[in-house]
Design a protein around this motif. Structure first.
Motif: not given
Length: 133
Positions: A93-107
């Motif tokens: 929840k505190p990280h809404r709006g962040e793009d964490h990546g996909t099922g195979t790649y993290l940002t």
């Protein structure tokens, strides 16, 4: 004393599953390598004799990617003592709006979140170790 088992969900193809797996790997390989170990959830589920022997009666922490609690339920079914169970969405929840990546790649945001989750679990590991002393 045996190591605390830290088991993530599989969550293949889902970013929450990847976040769960990477956070557990960070705990077991970097933050608490002498106190913890991880085991393959697929081996737990399929009843691999060696893995089930390690899980049975062991103190465990699980990190699930969703509310199905596959890791928690599977570890309990194999005889593990799940002392702490975590779920990725409970911390997102505190990280809404962040793009964490996909099922195979993290940002970069994904890796920061992994470090946060790993820190939470590492604190739990330390508390569990203190309980035994």
């Amino acid at each position: 004393m045996s190591k605390i088992k830290v088991i993530p969900c599989s969550g293949i193809g889902k970013v929450f599953g990847l976040l769960a797996r990477e956070s557990v790997l960070m705990v077991t390989q970097e933050k608490c390598p002498n106190e913890t170990e991880t085991l393959c959830l697929a081996h737990v589920v399929t009843g691999d004799d060696e893995v089930v022997a390690k899980i049975k009666g062991a103190r465990c922490i699980t990190m699930d990617g969703c509310s199905k609690y596959c890791a928690k339920k599977s570890v309990e079914a194999a005889g593990g003592e799940v002392e702490h169970s975590y779920k990725v969405p409970d911390y997102i929840k505190p990280h809404r709006g962040e793009d964490h990546g996909t099922g195979t790649y993290l940002t970069e945001d994904g890796w920061k979140f992994v470090d946060e989750l790993a820190g939470i679990m590492a604190k739990t590991v330390n508390e569990m170790q203190e309980e035994v002393k």
